[in-house]
Structures are given as C-alpha cells and as structure tokens.
Design an enzyme around this catalytic site. Sequence first.
Site, PDB file in Angstrom:
ATOM      1  N   CYS A 287     -13.177   7.752  41.615  1.00 20.79           N
ATOM      2  CA  CYS A 287     -12.933   7.338  40.226  1.00 20.79           C
ATOM      3  C   CYS A 287     -11.436   7.385  39.950  1.00 20.79           C
ATOM      4  O   CYS A 287     -10.759   8.329  40.362  1.00 20.79           O
ATOM      5  CB  CYS A 287     -13.675   8.277  39.271  1.00 20.79           C
ATOM      6  SG  CYS A 287     -13.483   7.834  37.525  1.00 20.79           S
TER       7      CYS A 287
ATOM      8  N   CYS B 268     -13.513  17.010  36.307  1.00 23.06           N
ATOM      9  CA  CYS B 268     -14.524  16.211  37.001  1.00 23.06           C
ATOM     10  C   CYS B 268     -14.268  16.121  38.503  1.00 23.06           C
ATOM     11  O   CYS B 268     -13.166  15.776  38.936  1.00 23.06           O
ATOM     12  CB  CYS B 268     -14.563  14.813  36.393  1.00 23.06           C
ATOM     13  SG  CYS B 268     -15.843  13.770  37.116  1.00 23.06           S
TER      14      CYS B 268
ATOM     15  N   GLU C 101     -23.430   9.119  45.239  1.00 26.83           N
ATOM     16  CA  GLU C 101     -24.563   9.969  44.867  1.00 26.83           C
ATOM     17  C   GLU C 101     -25.429   9.314  43.801  1.00 26.83           C
ATOM     18  O   GLU C 101     -24.935   8.598  42.945  1.00 26.83           O
ATOM     19  CB  GLU C 101     -24.035  11.275  44.257  1.00 26.83           C
ATOM     20  CG  GLU C 101     -23.182  12.083  45.196  1.00 26.83           C
ATOM     21  CD  GLU C 101     -22.515  13.266  44.493  1.00 26.83           C
ATOM     22  OE1 GLU C 101     -22.986  13.677  43.416  1.00 26.83           O
ATOM     23  OE2 GLU C 101     -21.530  13.774  45.041  1.00 26.83           O
TER      24      GLU C 101
ATOM     25  N   CYS D 132     -21.923  15.359  38.717  1.00 29.46           N
ATOM     26  CA  CYS D 132     -21.345  14.234  39.444  1.00 29.46           C
ATOM     27  C   CYS D 132     -20.211  14.603  40.385  1.00 29.46           C
ATOM     28  O   CYS D 132     -19.327  15.356  40.068  1.00 29.46           O
ATOM     29  CB  CYS D 132     -20.907  13.143  38.489  1.00 29.46           C
ATOM     30  SG  CYS D 132     -19.879  13.692  37.144  1.00 29.46           S
TER      31      CYS D 132
ATOM     32  N   CYS E 209      -9.958  12.698  35.008  1.00 29.10           N
ATOM     33  CA  CYS E 209     -10.341  13.779  34.082  1.00 29.10           C
ATOM     34  C   CYS E 209     -10.231  15.141  34.789  1.00 29.10           C
ATOM     35  O   CYS E 209     -10.649  15.284  35.937  1.00 29.10           O
ATOM     36  CB  CYS E 209     -11.755  13.565  33.556  1.00 29.10           C
ATOM     37  SG  CYS E 209     -11.945  12.052  32.611  1.00 29.10           S
TER      38      CYS E 209
ATOM     39  N   CYS F  99     -29.728   8.613  37.648  1.00 27.60           N
ATOM     40  CA  CYS F  99     -28.323   8.612  37.267  1.00 27.60           C
ATOM     41  C   CYS F  99     -27.560   7.996  38.436  1.00 27.60           C
ATOM     42  O   CYS F  99     -27.557   8.553  39.535  1.00 27.60           O
ATOM     43  CB  CYS F  99     -27.882  10.045  37.003  1.00 27.60           C
ATOM     44  SG  CYS F  99     -26.124  10.195  36.711  1.00 27.60           S
TER      45      CYS F  99
HETATM   46  N1  SAH Z   1     -16.842   7.812  33.882  1.00 24.63           N
HETATM   47  C1  SAH Z   1     -17.935   7.910  32.957  1.00 24.63           C
HETATM   48  C2  SAH Z   1     -19.263   8.309  33.566  1.00 24.63           C
HETATM   49  C3  SAH Z   1     -19.324   9.360  34.619  1.00 24.63           C
HETATM   50  S1  SAH Z   1     -19.273  11.060  34.240  1.00 24.63           S
HETATM   51  C4  SAH Z   1     -17.560   8.821  31.825  1.00 24.63           C
HETATM   52  O1  SAH Z   1     -16.499   9.405  31.839  1.00 24.63           O
HETATM   53  O2  SAH Z   1     -18.333   8.920  30.870  1.00 24.63           O
HETATM   54  C5  SAH Z   1     -20.701  11.506  33.361  1.00 24.63           C
HETATM   55  C6  SAH Z   1     -20.416  12.619  32.338  1.00 24.63           C
HETATM   56  O3  SAH Z   1     -20.226  13.892  32.988  1.00 24.63           O
HETATM   57  C7  SAH Z   1     -19.155  12.367  31.531  1.00 24.63           C
HETATM   58  O4  SAH Z   1     -19.407  12.675  30.190  1.00 24.63           O
HETATM   59  C8  SAH Z   1     -18.183  13.350  32.139  1.00 24.63           C
HETATM   60  O5  SAH Z   1     -17.135  13.616  31.281  1.00 24.63           O
HETATM   61  C9  SAH Z   1     -19.095  14.527  32.434  1.00 24.63           C
HETATM   62  N2  SAH Z   1     -18.568  15.503  33.368  1.00 24.63           N
HETATM   63  C10 SAH Z   1     -17.780  15.325  34.431  1.00 24.63           C
HETATM   64  N3  SAH Z   1     -17.511  16.488  35.039  1.00 24.63           N
HETATM   65  C11 SAH Z   1     -18.150  17.445  34.340  1.00 24.63           C
HETATM   66  C12 SAH Z   1     -18.261  18.857  34.449  1.00 24.63           C
HETATM   67  N4  SAH Z   1     -17.629  19.525  35.419  1.00 24.63           N
HETATM   68  N5  SAH Z   1     -19.011  19.502  33.543  1.00 24.63           N
HETATM   69  C13 SAH Z   1     -19.647  18.836  32.552  1.00 24.63           C
HETATM   70  N6  SAH Z   1     -19.582  17.510  32.399  1.00 24.63           N
HETATM   71  C14 SAH Z   1     -18.832  16.814  33.265  1.00 24.63           C
END
Ligand code: SAH
Length: 340
Positions: free
Chosen positions: A108, A115, A88, A329, A112, A101
Amino acid sequence: MTEIKSLTLSELKTALSGQPGFRAGQVYTWLHRGVRSFEEMTDLPKALRQSLADGFLLTAPQVLRRQESKLDGTVKYLWQLHDGNCVETVLMKYHHGNTVCISSEVGCPMGCAFCASTIGGLVRRLSPGEMLDEVLFTQLDSGQPISNIVLMGIGEPLDNYDNVCRFLELVNSGEGMNVGMRHISLSTCGIVPRILELAESRLQLTLSVSLHAPDDETRSRIMPVNRRWPVDELLEACRVYYAKTNRRISFEYAMIRELNDSPETARLLLKKLKGLPAHVNLIPLNNVAESPLKPSDRASVLRFQRILEEQGVACTVRRTLGSDIDASCGQLRRKYQNTR
Ligand code: SAH
C-alpha cells in the site's frame, strides 16, 4: 497477455465475436465458477479451449497459508498470485452471512503509521480478475457461500480506482456471483477526488472512511494522506457523497492510547460529524510489531462510545475476530516475508 477474468461479459462477447453467440456466456459462467484451467470448460470445443489458452491469461491463486481461528471460525488466506506476489483475504462468519475481506493492492502506498500493509510500500495494484479470484477461491476452498464483501484488506481501493470499479461490476453481475451492491463495503483512507467520483456513480455500496482522528494535527501525524486532503475537506466530500447516494457513511476509528481516545476528542468528532448521517465504528488498535502505537484500554473505548451515543451518533465497538491468527490487515503477509 489479457487477463480473461477481468473482462466484462460484453467485452468477452467482442473478444469471441467469431464464435456462436452463446459461447461468451458459457465461458463467463465457467470463469465465475472458479475453474483453474480452460481444460475444465468441458462443454467447449477442444480447439476453442486451446485458442483461449493461447490468447488469454487465466489467473487462479494458490493457497500459501490457511489459518483458522479456534475462537470464532475466522479463516485467513495468504494467496500466491501468478507473478509470485502475495495478498491476504479473510473470511468472517457473521449471523447475517459470510463476509470476505479482500485486498485491492499488493502492499500500500498510503503510509499510515499504525498499519502493517504499508510497510514496504506499494508493490503493484491488483487486477479486477484478481480481486474476483479472492472472493471466488475463498468460497470454493471454504465451501462457505459468500454473501458480503468488504474492501478492507491490503491496499487502498481508491488508489486502484478503475480496477476496483470494474471488479464491482464483475462481482455484481447477474451472470456471475451476483453480490448485491448493498452487500459491499469499500474502505478508504480519504482520497477526496476519488470519493467525489464514486459519489457520481451513485453505486449503492457502503462507503467506509478511515478517519481515526477529528483534527488535522493528530490525523496528519498518523495518516500522511491528511496532509494532502485535510479533515474538513474529507468530511465535505462525505457530505457530497451522502447527498448524491443517500447512503449513510461509516467511519472507522482505531482507538490509540493517549492519542485519539480522550473525551475532548470525542466531542470534537461530534462537532465535525454534525448533520452528516454517520455510523462510527470504534476499533481497538491491533498491535503491529513494528509500531510504537498502543491500543486504548477498554474503559476509554466505552467512554468514547458513550459520548457519541449520548448525542445520537450510532457507534459500535468492533468485535475483534481472528485475533489468534493475525487476521488484521497485512500481518500475515509481513510474517511470511520475514520468514523467507
Ligand atoms: N486503505 C483502506 C482499506 C484498508 S485498511 C483504508 O485505509 O480504509 C482497513 C481498516 O483497518 C482501515 O480503517 C485501517 O485504517 C484499519 N487499520 C489498519 N491497521 C490497523 C491496526 N493496526 N489496528 C486497527 N485498525 C487498523
């Protein structure tokens, strides 16, 4: 087969060493304009176009889905890559310019808890040329000139370190899209050795660190990476990064109800960030269907922000763009996979 768009101009010169000196520059310019085939390089001799087609892979993703937000004009693309995998890209229209973006990996590995991108793990890393394609083809399809890039889509950029660095070189090159480093942000969940390596390169991009909690107990619960590199080690790397680059660090903080949004947590965060020039970006958690975590209410977000600001820490609440199109994302890719 070598992906031609992943080559730097000097590598392309080496690859085309049997040709007149200006050919590599011509090819590079065509590639960075987003041609879909060597046939489109109309000022090259036919035989050269044919030998390039025989010797190199020219990537050009197909649009699988395109969704435009009625609320704010945000556009989300789901691209199909040459091997059938999908990623995406999101185009956001800000006053200061259009921002894309981009994703750095298919899936990944970081795990987390909040995510959508990590459900299903890592499929593969993107090549430098494929990351460039996201920028190029978003610009071409939308007709909107791109001035800013954030590596905040699917994947962990620092898990794909070499390809990401090469992508930065490509997109920054004067003969290519010429996007300035100060117009690029890279977001990481906190892979400490790579942050230190990036610091050594002294690139003037903005480092964004997904912190989400100031204490190890909470952070390890939602971010497995914290068990390997805990909060203090991560923040120490951020201090080194600042010392080497003189660039203020941006911290992402997703506000999760009753998990990381209390005034005590805000005060602990202040303590941990002491002396480190930082900007905290509070993001109301986006609901992910597969996750039990819920967003904080507005009042808790504003209270948290006030506590940081009162102590002089820059803190903004991120505007939620594209909430009607699953713009956060990994969500669109998940939906597409689930409906196949
Ligand atoms: N892997 C990298 C970049 C991708 S995620 C990282 O972890 O920074 C981009 C941002 O979106 C990150 O800060 C991630 O923690 C956040 N993110 C992911 N899922 C989310 C969600 N459900 N709500 C809010 N932020 C989220």
